[in-house]
Design a protein around this motif. Structure first.
Motif, PDB file in Angstrom:
ATOM      1  N   GLY A   1      -8.558 -19.377  -2.628  1.00  0.00           N
ATOM      2  CA  GLY A   1      -8.827 -19.909  -1.311  1.00  0.00           C
ATOM      3  C   GLY A   1      -7.971 -19.366  -0.187  1.00  0.00           C
ATOM      4  N   ARG A   2      -7.176 -18.344  -0.471  1.00  0.00           N
ATOM      5  CA  ARG A   2      -6.297 -17.794   0.557  1.00  0.00           C
ATOM      6  C   ARG A   2      -6.541 -16.296   0.730  1.00  0.00           C
ATOM      7  NH1 ARG A   2      -0.150 -19.542   0.054  1.00  0.00           N
ATOM      8  NH2 ARG A   2      -0.196 -18.425   2.032  1.00  0.00           N
ATOM      9  N   ASN A   3      -6.294 -15.826   1.950  1.00  0.00           N
ATOM     10  CA  ASN A   3      -6.375 -14.409   2.263  1.00  0.00           C
ATOM     11  C   ASN A   3      -4.986 -13.786   2.197  1.00  0.00           C
ATOM     12  OD1 ASN A   3      -9.201 -14.549   3.032  1.00  0.00           O
ATOM     13  ND2 ASN A   3      -8.494 -15.581   4.886  1.00  0.00           N
ATOM     14  N   TYR A   4      -4.914 -12.622   1.586  1.00  0.00           N
ATOM     15  CA  TYR A   4      -3.660 -11.892   1.512  1.00  0.00           C
ATOM     16  C   TYR A   4      -3.885 -10.468   2.016  1.00  0.00           C
ATOM     17  CZ  TYR A   4      -2.072 -15.677  -1.531  1.00  0.00           C
ATOM     18  OH  TYR A   4      -1.737 -16.903  -2.031  1.00  0.00           O
ATOM     19  N   TRP A   5      -2.897  -9.968   2.793  1.00  0.00           N
ATOM     20  CA  TRP A   5      -2.986  -8.625   3.366  1.00  0.00           C
ATOM     21  C   TRP A   5      -1.728  -7.822   3.037  1.00  0.00           C
ATOM     22  CZ3 TRP A   5      -7.362  -7.024   5.860  1.00  0.00           C
ATOM     23  CH2 TRP A   5      -8.243  -8.014   6.288  1.00  0.00           C
ATOM     24  N   GLY A   6      -1.915  -6.532   2.860  1.00  0.00           N
ATOM     25  CA  GLY A   6      -0.780  -5.641   2.763  1.00  0.00           C
ATOM     26  C   GLY A   6      -0.282  -5.283   4.150  1.00  0.00           C
ATOM     27  N   GLN A   7       0.770  -4.481   4.197  1.00  0.00           N
ATOM     28  CA  GLN A   7       1.387  -4.129   5.474  1.00  0.00           C
ATOM     29  C   GLN A   7       0.668  -2.967   6.159  1.00  0.00           C
ATOM     30  OE1 GLN A   7       2.380  -2.926   2.632  1.00  0.00           O
ATOM     31  NE2 GLN A   7       2.857  -0.772   2.999  1.00  0.00           N
ATOM     32  N   GLY A   8      -0.178  -2.276   5.447  1.00  0.00           N
ATOM     33  CA  GLY A   8      -0.933  -1.168   6.021  1.00  0.00           C
ATOM     34  C   GLY A   8      -0.294   0.181   5.762  1.00  0.00           C
ATOM     35  N   THR A   9      -1.153   1.202   5.673  1.00  0.00           N
ATOM     36  CA  THR A   9      -0.679   2.570   5.513  1.00  0.00           C
ATOM     37  C   THR A   9      -1.507   3.467   6.442  1.00  0.00           C
ATOM     38  OG1 THR A   9      -0.199   4.342   3.920  1.00  0.00           O
ATOM     39  CG2 THR A   9      -2.203   3.075   3.531  1.00  0.00           C
ATOM     40  N   GLN A  10      -0.837   4.351   7.156  1.00  0.00           N
ATOM     41  CA  GLN A  10      -1.493   5.191   8.152  1.00  0.00           C
ATOM     42  C   GLN A  10      -2.164   6.386   7.488  1.00  0.00           C
ATOM     43  OE1 GLN A  10      -1.692   4.895  11.712  1.00  0.00           O
ATOM     44  NE2 GLN A  10      -3.126   6.593  11.466  1.00  0.00           N
ATOM     45  N   VAL A  11      -3.419   6.598   7.858  1.00  0.00           N
ATOM     46  CA  VAL A  11      -4.153   7.794   7.454  1.00  0.00           C
ATOM     47  C   VAL A  11      -4.551   8.528   8.721  1.00  0.00           C
ATOM     48  CG1 VAL A  11      -6.267   8.686   6.410  1.00  0.00           C
ATOM     49  CG2 VAL A  11      -5.011   6.810   5.307  1.00  0.00           C
ATOM     50  N   THR A  12      -4.141   9.783   8.817  1.00  0.00           N
ATOM     51  CA  THR A  12      -4.464  10.606   9.974  1.00  0.00           C
ATOM     52  C   THR A  12      -5.190  11.863   9.505  1.00  0.00           C
ATOM     53  OG1 THR A  12      -2.507   9.823  11.158  1.00  0.00           O
ATOM     54  CG2 THR A  12      -3.564  11.834  11.975  1.00  0.00           C
ATOM     55  N   VAL A  13      -6.390  12.065  10.044  1.00  0.00           N
ATOM     56  CA  VAL A  13      -7.192  13.236   9.689  1.00  0.00           C
ATOM     57  C   VAL A  13      -7.254  14.139  10.917  1.00  0.00           C
ATOM     58  CG1 VAL A  13      -9.375  14.081   8.775  1.00  0.00           C
ATOM     59  CG2 VAL A  13      -8.540  11.791   8.146  1.00  0.00           C
ATOM     60  N   SER A  14      -6.592  15.278  10.809  1.00  0.00           N
ATOM     61  CA  SER A  14      -6.491  16.169  11.966  1.00  0.00           C
ATOM     62  C   SER A  14      -6.160  17.580  11.515  1.00  0.00           C
ATOM     63  CB  SER A  14      -5.403  15.659  12.920  1.00  0.00           C
ATOM     64  OG  SER A  14      -5.212  16.562  13.989  1.00  0.00           O
ATOM     65  N   SER A  15      -6.668  18.550  12.270  1.00  0.00           N
ATOM     66  CA  SER A  15      -6.346  19.938  11.974  1.00  0.00           C
ATOM     67  C   SER A  15      -5.138  20.380  12.800  1.00  0.00           C
ATOM     68  CB  SER A  15      -7.549  20.829  12.255  1.00  0.00           C
ATOM     69  OG  SER A  15      -8.021  20.637  13.572  1.00  0.00           O
TER      70      SER A  15
ATOM     71  N   GLU B   1     -12.673  10.788  12.375  1.00  0.00           N
ATOM     72  CA  GLU B   1     -12.981   9.380  12.680  1.00  0.00           C
ATOM     73  C   GLU B   1     -12.525   8.412  11.590  1.00  0.00           C
ATOM     74  OE1 GLU B   1     -15.079  11.972  12.780  1.00  0.00           O
ATOM     75  OE2 GLU B   1     -17.090  11.417  12.072  1.00  0.00           O
ATOM     76  N   ASP B   2     -12.045   8.930  10.465  1.00  0.00           N
ATOM     77  CA  ASP B   2     -11.464   8.067   9.431  1.00  0.00           C
ATOM     78  C   ASP B   2     -10.009   7.726   9.737  1.00  0.00           C
ATOM     79  OD1 ASP B   2     -13.243  10.031   7.026  1.00  0.00           O
ATOM     80  OD2 ASP B   2     -13.766   8.014   7.728  1.00  0.00           O
ATOM     81  N   THR B   3      -9.453   8.335  10.769  1.00  0.00           N
ATOM     82  CA  THR B   3      -8.074   8.053  11.144  1.00  0.00           C
ATOM     83  C   THR B   3      -7.907   6.588  11.504  1.00  0.00           C
ATOM     84  OG1 THR B   3      -7.680  10.311  11.923  1.00  0.00           O
ATOM     85  CG2 THR B   3      -6.270   8.576  12.826  1.00  0.00           C
ATOM     86  N   SER B   4      -7.025   5.898  10.791  1.00  0.00           N
ATOM     87  CA  SER B   4      -6.806   4.467  10.982  1.00  0.00           C
ATOM     88  C   SER B   4      -5.580   4.038  10.181  1.00  0.00           C
ATOM     89  CB  SER B   4      -8.001   3.651  10.454  1.00  0.00           C
ATOM     90  OG  SER B   4      -9.097   3.669  11.326  1.00  0.00           O
ATOM     91  N   VAL B   5      -5.185   2.803  10.392  1.00  0.00           N
ATOM     92  CA  VAL B   5      -4.286   2.142   9.458  1.00  0.00           C
ATOM     93  C   VAL B   5      -5.166   1.425   8.437  1.00  0.00           C
ATOM     94  CG1 VAL B   5      -2.484   0.429   9.134  1.00  0.00           C
ATOM     95  CG2 VAL B   5      -2.491   1.856  11.196  1.00  0.00           C
ATOM     96  N   TYR B   6      -4.916   1.672   7.175  1.00  0.00           N
ATOM     97  CA  TYR B   6      -5.710   1.085   6.094  1.00  0.00           C
ATOM     98  C   TYR B   6      -4.932  -0.072   5.457  1.00  0.00           C
ATOM     99  CZ  TYR B   6      -9.146   4.789   6.400  1.00  0.00           C
ATOM    100  OH  TYR B   6     -10.143   5.636   6.848  1.00  0.00           O
TER     101      TYR B   6
ATOM    102  N   GLU C   1       0.826  -1.203   0.000  1.00  0.00           N
ATOM    103  CA  GLU C   1       0.000   0.000   0.000  1.00  0.00           C
ATOM    104  C   GLU C   1       0.864   1.257   0.000  1.00  0.00           C
ATOM    105  OE1 GLU C   1      -2.274  -2.777   2.996  1.00  0.00           O
ATOM    106  OE2 GLU C   1      -0.194  -2.189   2.597  1.00  0.00           O
ATOM    107  N   SER C   2       0.286   2.334  -0.492  1.00  0.00           N
ATOM    108  CA  SER C   2       0.923   3.645  -0.449  1.00  0.00           C
ATOM    109  C   SER C   2      -0.164   4.709  -0.499  1.00  0.00           C
ATOM    110  CB  SER C   2       1.910   3.825  -1.597  1.00  0.00           C
ATOM    111  OG  SER C   2       1.247   3.723  -2.842  1.00  0.00           O
TER     112      SER C   2
END
Length: 114
Positions: free
Chosen positions: A100-114, A87-92, A6-7
């Motif tokens: 038949g298998r599940n695959y996941w990425g390493q995640g990307t941080q999204v931070t919503v803040s003023s 509230e959308d702030t999360s690791v995506y 992810e990016s």
């Protein structure tokens, strides 16, 4: 075997936009189920958006604001996020179900803040 990277995450102000990308290691045109999940601190991982051969589906919390898409020629999954809220702030995480298998990425941080 599928590898996902992810990016596109980062810090954005409320009301802003980001586009996440998920590059797959191989050809994705045969993959029927691709999705984005997110996980905030102290919360369970939740489905944000999914794209399959039957269409697209979204969590109620992001309907009308997020759009999932895929580019088979580029082997890439996208998540366009508009009108972002704190509230959308999360690791995506990018997710693929293939042969038949599940695959996941390493995640990307999204931070919503003023």
């Amino acid at each position: 075997q599928v590898q996902l990277v992810e990016s596109g995450g980062g810090l954005v102000q409320p009301g802003g936009s980001l586009r996440l990308s998920c590059a797959a290691s191989g050809s994705i045109f045969r993959i029927n189920v691709m999705a984005w999940y997110r996980q905030a601190p102290g919360k369970e991982r939740e489905l944000v958006a999914q794209i399959t051969t039957d269409g697209r589906a979204y969590a109620d919390s992001v309907k009308g604001r997020f759009t999932i898409s895929r580019d088979n020629a580029k082997n890439t999954l996208y998540l366009q996020m508009n009108s972002l809220k704190p509230e959308d702030t999360s690791v995506y995480y990018c997710y693929v179900f293939y042969l038949g298998r599940n695959y996941w990425g390493q995640g990307t941080q999204v931070t919503v803040s003023s």
